[in-house]
Structure formats: C-alpha cells, structure tokens
Design a protein around this motif. Structure first.
Motif, PDB file in Angstrom:
ATOM      1  N   GLY A  93       4.374  16.596  21.704  1.00 14.63           N
ATOM      2  CA  GLY A  93       3.784  15.515  22.480  1.00 14.63           C
ATOM      3  C   GLY A  93       4.776  14.383  22.684  1.00 14.63           C
ATOM      4  O   GLY A  93       5.648  14.139  21.852  1.00 14.63           O
ATOM      5  N   ASP A  95       5.149  10.240  24.213  1.00 11.39           N
ATOM      6  CA  ASP A  95       4.667   9.014  24.834  1.00 11.39           C
ATOM      7  C   ASP A  95       5.832   8.059  25.009  1.00 11.39           C
ATOM      8  O   ASP A  95       6.844   8.145  24.311  1.00 11.39           O
ATOM      9  CB  ASP A  95       3.507   8.373  24.064  1.00 11.39           C
ATOM     10  N   TRP A 223       2.197  15.297  27.659  1.00  8.17           N
ATOM     11  CA  TRP A 223       1.909  13.895  27.363  1.00  8.17           C
ATOM     12  C   TRP A 223       0.849  13.831  26.274  1.00  8.17           C
ATOM     13  O   TRP A 223      -0.217  14.429  26.415  1.00  8.17           O
ATOM     14  CB  TRP A 223       1.430  13.160  28.605  1.00  8.17           C
ATOM     15  N   LYS A 224       1.132  13.090  25.235  1.00  3.75           N
ATOM     16  CA  LYS A 224       0.257  13.121  24.061  1.00  3.75           C
ATOM     17  C   LYS A 224      -1.139  12.589  24.356  1.00  3.75           C
ATOM     18  O   LYS A 224      -2.130  13.127  23.878  1.00  3.75           O
ATOM     19  CB  LYS A 224       0.892  12.320  22.924  1.00  3.75           C
ATOM     20  N   LYS A 225      -1.238  11.524  25.169  1.00  2.43           N
ATOM     21  CA  LYS A 225      -2.532  10.915  25.455  1.00  2.43           C
ATOM     22  C   LYS A 225      -2.809  10.826  26.948  1.00  2.43           C
ATOM     23  O   LYS A 225      -3.522   9.942  27.395  1.00  2.43           O
ATOM     24  CB  LYS A 225      -2.608   9.518  24.843  1.00  2.43           C
ATOM     25  N   SER A 229      -0.424   7.674  27.693  1.00  4.32           N
ATOM     26  CA  SER A 229       0.836   7.876  26.974  1.00  4.32           C
ATOM     27  C   SER A 229       1.942   6.977  27.500  1.00  4.32           C
ATOM     28  O   SER A 229       2.976   6.823  26.846  1.00  4.32           O
ATOM     29  CB  SER A 229       1.287   9.332  27.097  1.00  4.32           C
ATOM     30  N   THR A 248       1.730   9.051  35.072  1.00  2.00           N
ATOM     31  CA  THR A 248       2.421  10.200  34.489  1.00  2.00           C
ATOM     32  C   THR A 248       1.913  11.487  35.115  1.00  2.00           C
ATOM     33  O   THR A 248       0.799  11.559  35.654  1.00  2.00           O
ATOM     34  CB  THR A 248       2.202  10.251  32.972  1.00  2.00           C
TER      35      THR A 248
END
Length: 484
Positions: A93, A95, A223-225, A229, A248
């Motif tokens: 992941g 960010d 993308w982590k979130k 992110s 993103t």
C-alpha cells in the motif's frame, strides 16, 4: 578454674573452624555476583515476588542487552528475495502527502514537487515477540539490510531523497511483521502541456509511481486508502496557477519486454492566472493599436508626424511579441496569445499602410490636376495653376481643417471661376475640362466637352476612423467569447 578453662577452649575451637571455612571458599568476581543475581531474579527464586523492583518484563523489545538485528533475526533470513517468494503477489500500500509544488515550467514542460512517500507491507521474517505490541523505529541504516519495494517515478527527470541533517528515511517495524517505510523526496517530472489556449489554459499533470523490477505477479501496488491516500497542504500555491484539485488513480502499464506493472497516478489540475498576462501583454498591445489610430486625425500633409508614429507602434508590437515568445517553448501550433498579438500587429501595420495609400493617392491626384489645368481653354480670373495646385507641404491654410478638398466644375456664363466658402471651411474648387473621347473631341470651346469632378483626398482617413476601431472591437468580442 576448670570451668573457665573449658570455656576458653570452646571459643578457640569455634574460631579455628570459622577461619578454616573462609580460607577454603573461593572468592567470586563482581560480574559473577551480578549474573547470579539476575538469574536468581528471572528464575523466580526470590521470595518477594510481589515487589516491583524485583519483577522483570519478558518484552524482548525492552531488554537492554539484546541488539535490534538479533531481535529481528536479520542474519537468519535472505532479504534479497521478496516476502513470500514463490507465492501470490505481495500487496504494497502507498500513501502520499504533498508538501509543496515548487515550480512549473512551460519551457521545459515539467514540474517540481516535494512529497512524503510512504509504503506499507508485511514481511513475516521481521516479526518479533512483544507482549505490549510495541513497534520499533529505525533510520536509513537498517533499510539497506532488509527488503524494501523498488519504487521509481515514471517520466521523472531528476529526483533525490533529502539528507539534511540526516537521511530523511524512516522504517517502522511492528511485532507481527508489518512494515512502514517513509521517505521525503523531491522529484522533477515531465508534464505534457497543451498551450493552444495559453495563457487562458488549464493544464493537467500527473506524477506516476511504479515498481521497477516486480511485475503484478510479484508485487501488487495500490493506494492504501483510496482517494484519501493523497493528502495536501492547504497552503500550497503556485505563482501563475490556481490548483483546482488533486486525485488518485491506478492503472496497469505494459512493457513488451518485461510484462505488466501496477502504476499509481497522482493527478492535479492547474488553471493559469490571467491577470499577470493582462498587465504585461494584452493591455500594452491594445494601447499600441489605439495609439496607431491617432494618425487618422493628423493632417495628411504632416509627414514627419504620421510616419514616426506608425513606425513606433509597429516596433513596439514587435518587441512585445518577441518578449512573449522568448519565455515560451517552440511549439508548432498557434497559441491564443499569438492570435491576439498578431492581429494587433496587423492593425498597427495597416494604419501605416493606410497613410501610405492616402499619400500616394494624393500625389497621383495632384499630377492629374496639373495635367488637366494645362488643358483648360481659359484661365481668365483664375490664379496661376501652380498656385492653385494642392501642395504636399505645409501651407498657410489651417492644418486642422482636414475636411473635403477637391475640385468641382463651377462654370458661369461669364467664364469666371470662383472659390466660395461653405460652413467656414475653405474648399478648393476648380473647373476641370475633360475630353469625352478621342472621336467626340471638339474644339475647346464646346461646353459639352466639360465634365465636373469632385475629389476628396481625405475619404480614406474618414472611413478609417470608424472602420479600424469597429473591426478591432469586434475582434476582441469574438476572441474573449471563445477563450474565456
């Protein structure tokens, strides 16, 4: 007496036995005593187990003697290979926190950005025992000894990791093997700009992150979130642009030689501020065009006044065009500012051509008048033709009376010629004798052989006073309606 002697013998025997035991027991060093005490306390042989001084934690992260590399068992594993080699792709992941958008260059077609790039993954080879789930944080020295994702910036021209006062790299390891790897980077990347609407344009640039060696079969980059992110500082600003939005996205990139790779995009939209270019380009160009119109109100005979005015405005427009193009890339298409400047340049140039046309037509007309006067049958009551010829230089006549000067047939029965005044403006009137044709020519006294001609040498100036401003105003309305 006997009892006293027995008491003394008993004390002497006890003393001798005690001395013999002390001489037979070996001495212990301080380190042996400390080691014995620690083993005694850890083993739980202490009778005061409830005392906080004697209780010792079993958390290995708090053990002062154990080294971090021994705790993470760095030497027990081969960190050249990725985690879970041979199995499914390891998820990594990402960010990003954008610290600043430093520079955007139209000439080089690139932008410079400073950001915090963070990676998240799990490597069970780095797991360690901890009762309190306490993580350990390291600097760049440990990064070189373990596996980390090999990220790079696609289409980057220059990039570096900050090293003041030390390498801006952080590695945080959790007991279950989860890893956070963060670094502070400044990158200059390419941005393909479309300048066809410059400076009324909106540009979209993107920073692309990708693994260099690992395909999507080995490393899954995401993308982590999601959109959360990407974090930006509200104080980020660029001198010539208004930052409209960041977002993103994720795509797959294919290389014919190596395969498919996960690619992360940081896309941002920029709208250019127009006020700077209004002050530096548009207003000066408009003023030069309006200044060129002043020559339409100057007497056509004032050659030293009209010619330098036209040349000055043309040279000024050339300077403005050169200055704008010097700060722009050499693109093969026309920009919006080029259209405005070159149309303005054409208006200024046409004002010079207009005076050249007026001057030329006036000269041609004077030659015709001279020839026609020479053919007149009678000049009774009329001044010498050379005196009545319109001069191209200054005369005693008021130069501000730029009305209609011409000639009109004024034949009376007595054969006299008059120069009347109408509305306070003196007009030159002269009888022009023309032969109708070669076959129809009669003797000069034939009244049917005379035609009248009214020549207005200032008609072009009068029309230009209306046509030039009207056309330029129409052009501005169309231009700003299209590009705004």
């Amino acid at each position: 007496m006997r009892s006293d002697a027995l008491l003394i013998i008993w004390f002497f025997g006890v003393f001798c036995r005690s001395s013999h035991l002390k001489r037979g027991r070996p001495l212990q060093t301080q380190s042996q005593i400390r080691s014995k005490r620690e083993s005694y306390l850890v083993g739980g042989r202490s009778h005061s187990s409830g005392s906080p001084v004697l209780k010792r934690s079993s958390d290995m992260t708090k053990f002062p003697v154990t080294k971090s590399e021994q705790l993470l068992r760095i030497d027990d594993h081969d960190f050249i290979m990725r985690p879970g080699f041979g199995g499914p792709a390891i998820p990594v992941g990402v960010d990003v926190q954008v610290e600043s958008l430093d520079k955007i260059s139209e000439v080089d077609m690139d932008f410079t950005m400073t950001l915090y790039l963070r990676h998240y993954w799990k490597d069970e080879r780095l797991s360690f025992p901890s009762n309190k789930n306490q993580s350990m944080t390291f600097d760049s020295r440990l990064v070189k000894k373990i596996w980390v994702p090999d990220m790079f910036f696609v289409h980057s021209k220059r990039s570096f990791t900050h090293d003041t006062t030390t390498d801006n790299v952080m590695l945080r390891v959790y007991p279950d093997g989860k890893v956070l790897y963060s670094l502070r980077v400044t990158v200059t990347a390419m941005c393909s700009m479309d300048l066809s609407r410059f400076p009324l344009d909106t540009q979209t640039c993107s920073l692309e992150i990708e693994s260099y060696a690992y395909t999507d079969d080995d490393l899954m980059l995401y993308w982590k979130k999601g959109n959360e992110s990407l974090q930006t500082d509200e104080r980020i600003s660029v001198s010539q642009f208004l930052i409209q939005k960041f977002h993103t996205s994720t795509k797959l990139a294919f290389y014919s030689s190596t395969g498919w790779y996960n690619r992360l995009y940081i896309t941002f939209t920029l709208r250019r501020h127009i006020f700077f270019f209004l002050l530096q380009t548009y207003f000066p160009a408009t003023l030069m065009v309006m200044l060129s119109w002043v020559s339409f109100w100057i007497d056509r005979r004032a050659v030293p006044a009209r010619v330098p005015l036209g040349i000055t405005t043309v040279l000024t427009m050339s300077t403005i065009i050169t200055g704008v193009n010097a700060s722009m890339p050499r693109v093969s298409y026309i920009k919006a500012v080029d259209i405005y400047l070159w149309v303005s340049f054409v208006f200024v140039f046409l004002s010079v051509i207009e005076y050249a046309a007026v001057n030329y037509l006036s000269t041609v007309q004077e030659r015709k008048e001279r020839k026609l006067r020479e053919r007149l049958p009678c000049t009774c009551g009329l001044a010498h033709p050379d005196q009545m010829m319109m001069s191209s230089s200054y005369s005693d006549m008021d130069v501000n009376t730029t009305g209609n000067y011409g000639m009109q047939e004024d034949i009376n029965t007595t054969g006299n010629y008059s120069i009347p005044e109408e509305n306070g403006v003196q007009r030159e009137r002269i009888l022009v004798q023309l032969a109708l044709s070669g076959d129809q020519d009669t003797h000069p006294g034939n009244p049917r052989a005379y035609n009248s001609m009214w020549i207005d040498t200032h008609a072009i100036d009068k029309y230009s006073r209306v046509i030039f401003p009207g056309a330029y105003m129409l052009f501005n309305i169309i231009y700003w309606a299209i590009y705004l």
